[in-house]
Design an enzyme around this catalytic site. Structure first.
Site, PDB file in Angstrom:
ATOM      1  N   ARG A  46      21.910 -29.154  -5.124  1.00  0.00           N
ATOM      2  CA  ARG A  46      22.114 -28.363  -3.903  1.00  0.00           C
ATOM      3  C   ARG A  46      21.865 -29.239  -2.674  1.00  0.00           C
ATOM      4  O   ARG A  46      22.534 -29.127  -1.658  1.00  0.00           O
ATOM      5  CB  ARG A  46      21.190 -27.134  -3.889  1.00  0.00           C
ATOM      6  CG  ARG A  46      21.135 -26.446  -2.527  1.00  0.00           C
ATOM      7  CD  ARG A  46      20.653 -25.005  -2.584  1.00  0.00           C
ATOM      8  NE  ARG A  46      19.411 -24.828  -3.305  1.00  0.00           N
ATOM      9  CZ  ARG A  46      18.195 -25.206  -2.850  1.00  0.00           C
ATOM     10  NH1 ARG A  46      18.074 -25.795  -1.689  1.00  0.00           N
ATOM     11  NH2 ARG A  46      17.129 -24.980  -3.583  1.00  0.00           N
ATOM     12  N   TYR A  98      42.719 -17.521  11.515  1.00  0.00           N
ATOM     13  CA  TYR A  98      42.777 -17.044  10.130  1.00  0.00           C
ATOM     14  C   TYR A  98      41.980 -15.734  10.031  1.00  0.00           C
ATOM     15  O   TYR A  98      40.878 -15.625  10.585  1.00  0.00           O
ATOM     16  CB  TYR A  98      42.199 -18.124   9.207  1.00  0.00           C
ATOM     17  CG  TYR A  98      41.920 -17.620   7.827  1.00  0.00           C
ATOM     18  CD1 TYR A  98      42.939 -17.075   7.045  1.00  0.00           C
ATOM     19  CD2 TYR A  98      40.645 -17.666   7.288  1.00  0.00           C
ATOM     20  CE1 TYR A  98      42.692 -16.587   5.780  1.00  0.00           C
ATOM     21  CE2 TYR A  98      40.382 -17.190   6.010  1.00  0.00           C
ATOM     22  CZ  TYR A  98      41.412 -16.644   5.266  1.00  0.00           C
ATOM     23  OH  TYR A  98      41.159 -16.161   4.021  1.00  0.00           O
ATOM     24  N   ASP A 170      39.282 -25.926  13.667  1.00  0.00           N
ATOM     25  CA  ASP A 170      39.699 -25.778  12.273  1.00  0.00           C
ATOM     26  C   ASP A 170      41.070 -26.445  12.175  1.00  0.00           C
ATOM     27  O   ASP A 170      42.059 -25.942  12.707  1.00  0.00           O
ATOM     28  CB  ASP A 170      39.779 -24.292  11.907  1.00  0.00           C
ATOM     29  CG  ASP A 170      40.263 -24.066  10.477  1.00  0.00           C
ATOM     30  OD1 ASP A 170      40.938 -24.949   9.920  1.00  0.00           O
ATOM     31  OD2 ASP A 170      39.987 -22.986   9.924  1.00  0.00           O
ATOM     32  N   LYS A 195      43.326 -26.317   1.072  1.00  0.00           N
ATOM     33  CA  LYS A 195      44.693 -26.484   1.552  1.00  0.00           C
ATOM     34  C   LYS A 195      45.173 -27.928   1.292  1.00  0.00           C
ATOM     35  O   LYS A 195      45.212 -28.343   0.163  1.00  0.00           O
ATOM     36  CB  LYS A 195      44.748 -26.124   3.042  1.00  0.00           C
ATOM     37  CG  LYS A 195      44.051 -24.789   3.384  1.00  0.00           C
ATOM     38  CD  LYS A 195      44.812 -23.609   2.824  1.00  0.00           C
ATOM     39  CE  LYS A 195      44.325 -22.253   3.300  1.00  0.00           C
ATOM     40  NZ  LYS A 195      43.018 -21.816   2.835  1.00  0.00           N
TER      41      LYS A 195
HETATM   42  N1  PLP Z   1      40.913 -21.861   7.849  1.00  0.00           N
HETATM   43  C1  PLP Z   1      42.201 -21.564   7.737  1.00  0.00           C
HETATM   44  C2  PLP Z   1      43.144 -21.989   8.821  1.00  0.00           C
HETATM   45  C3  PLP Z   1      42.672 -20.856   6.631  1.00  0.00           C
HETATM   46  O1  PLP Z   1      43.964 -20.528   6.545  1.00  0.00           O
HETATM   47  C4  PLP Z   1      41.753 -20.479   5.619  1.00  0.00           C
HETATM   48  C5  PLP Z   1      42.204 -19.772   4.393  1.00  0.00           C
HETATM   49  O2  PLP Z   1      43.328 -19.439   4.214  1.00  0.00           O
HETATM   50  C6  PLP Z   1      40.402 -20.791   5.794  1.00  0.00           C
HETATM   51  C7  PLP Z   1      40.025 -21.502   6.898  1.00  0.00           C
HETATM   52  C8  PLP Z   1      39.389 -20.390   4.770  1.00  0.00           C
HETATM   53  O3  PLP Z   1      39.374 -21.298   3.725  1.00  0.00           O
HETATM   54  P1  PLP Z   1      38.965 -20.887   2.229  1.00  0.00           P
HETATM   55  O4  PLP Z   1      40.012 -19.940   1.733  1.00  0.00           O
HETATM   56  O5  PLP Z   1      38.933 -22.206   1.544  1.00  0.00           O
HETATM   57  O6  PLP Z   1      37.637 -20.230   2.314  1.00  0.00           O
END
Ligand code: PLP
Length: 379
Positions: A46, A98, A170, A195
């Site tokens: 961890r 998101y 992000d 992704k």
């Molecule tokens: N950020 C974006 C732009 C996303 O599209 C997503 C998920 O689709 C996330 C963060 C969240 O990621 P995770 O699904 O790996 O938790």
């Protein structure tokens, strides 16, 4: 070394006596210690794990940061960053996020007394006007998801820096190959490693990348305190996928551009959102701050019913949430990736019900276009 070389030439197994070509999976929860009153480099997974550390160092290097930290998901990474704030603090965020991030902001972090104010961050003046003495963080995606709007990251970073506010980007839709927000002045970069970083739809993961040592210390403290780190096998999968990031993205981006051009000229398509095409309102900014439009695009057809038909009738584009895989996927954001957006915000945001988002994969592009063409004929 150039990016393509750096993707495969790095220390994949520091201090390993056998010099493997790929990073070993240190699938262990705990590490034997020599002494009872002090710890060696690793004591408990961890808190730290050699497989994770290789991945974290590689992501930090590719993103131009000093440290990266890997999490069990992109959401765990976003959550970690919000934990840097305390009750009374405020986030100024772009409205087009998101759905999971919006849910976290609206229904989780409010419990800790952190509030979020949404603005249109593609207008820097709106961000500047929204920053109050309580504002500690500006939170953005660029390109945004699902409307692929472009935020001028350097301009926002300049405004935020003047006011002593952290900028968090992000950058999941771009990956470190196409965009490096830290170089544009951002303080923290987040990736859903689910992704493009991993690229094969076989793992969920997240990353937080920083330049500043004190931020690194705080992010690490929270990662360990909350136990949100990515497990060793999943780290291995991300490391494996990352090696082909450039190859995949070059192919996917080239396909995406052709598909955007095809959709742009199609009679059944009302609007195309792809920042790699000159007609896109954010094109100039995108070309300045990134190396292409990426492989995610969205487009509107005549109605919600038509969107459903197109999504369901394509065969190579599989209906799936998420993006960034070698396989092409198709989704209706309002009903899928953004279904978790709290109802009031969903109405205010006006994500069109007839909007379709596609993540373009590495398939033969003529076949992808034929697939879309056949589905569009049905509406
Ligand atoms: N950020 C974006 C732009 C996303 O599209 C997503 C998920 O689709 C996330 C963060 C969240 O990621 P995770 O699904 O790996 O938790």
């Amino acid at each position: 070394m150039k990016f393509a070389t750096r993707l495969v030439h790095y220390d994949v197994a520091p201090r390993d006596p056998y010099s493997p070509m790929s990073t070993p999976i240190y699938q262990t929860a705990t590490f034997e210690q020599e002494h009872a009153d002090s710890f060696g480099e690793y004591d408990y997974s961890r808190s730290g794990n050699p497989t994770r550390r290789v991945l974290e160092d590689q992501i930090a290097a590719l993103e131009g940061g000093s440290r990266a930290f890997c999490f069990a998901s992109g959401m765990a990474a976003i959550s970690n960053v919000t934990r840097l704030l305390k009750a009374g603090d405020e986030i100024v965020a772009d409205w087009d996020l998101y759905g999971g991030a919006t849910r976290l902001f609206g229904e989780v972090i409010d419990r800790a007394g952190v509030t979020v104010r949404y603005v249109d961050a593609s207008d820097v003046a709106q961000v500047s006007a929204a920053i109050s003495p309580a504002t500690k963080m500006v939170y953005l995606e660029s390109p945004t998801n699902p409307l692929l709007r472009i935020i001028d990251l350097a301009a926002i970073a300049a405004v935020a820096k003047e006011r002593g506010v952290l900028v968090v980007v992000d950058s999941s839709t771009m990956s470190p190959y196409l965009q490096n927000p830290l170089e544009l002045g951002a303080d923290i970069v987040i990736h859903s490693a689910t992704k493009f970083l991993s690229g094969h739809s076989d793992v969920t993961g997240g990353a937080v990348v920083v330049k500043d040592e004190e931020l690194a210390r705080q992010v690490y403290f929270l990662q360990n305190a909350e136990g949100t780190a990515l497990g060793p096998f999943d780290c291995y999968l991300v490391l494996r996928g990352l090696k082909t990031l450039k190859l995949r993205m070059d192919a996917q981006q080239a396909n995406a551009l052709r598909i955007a051009e095809f959709l742009q000229g199609h009679a059944k398509v009302a609007a195309v959102h792809y920042p790699g095409m000159p007609f896109h309102p954010g094109y100039a900014v995108q070309m300045r701050q990134a190396r292409g439009g990426g492989a995610v695009l969205s487009f509107a057809v005549g109605s919600a019913a038509a969107a459903k038909i197109v999504a369901e009738k394509t065969e190579l584009f599989k209906i799936a949430v998420s993006f960034g895989s070698v396989n092409s996927t198709i989704s209706v954001p309002l009903k899928m990736s953004h279904a978790s957006t709290p109802a009031a915000l969903k109405d205010a945001r006006g994500i069109p019900a007839e909007l379709i988002r596609v993540s373009v994969g590495i398939e033969d592009c003529d076949e992808l276009i034929a697939d879309l063409e056949a589905a569009l004929k049905l509406v």
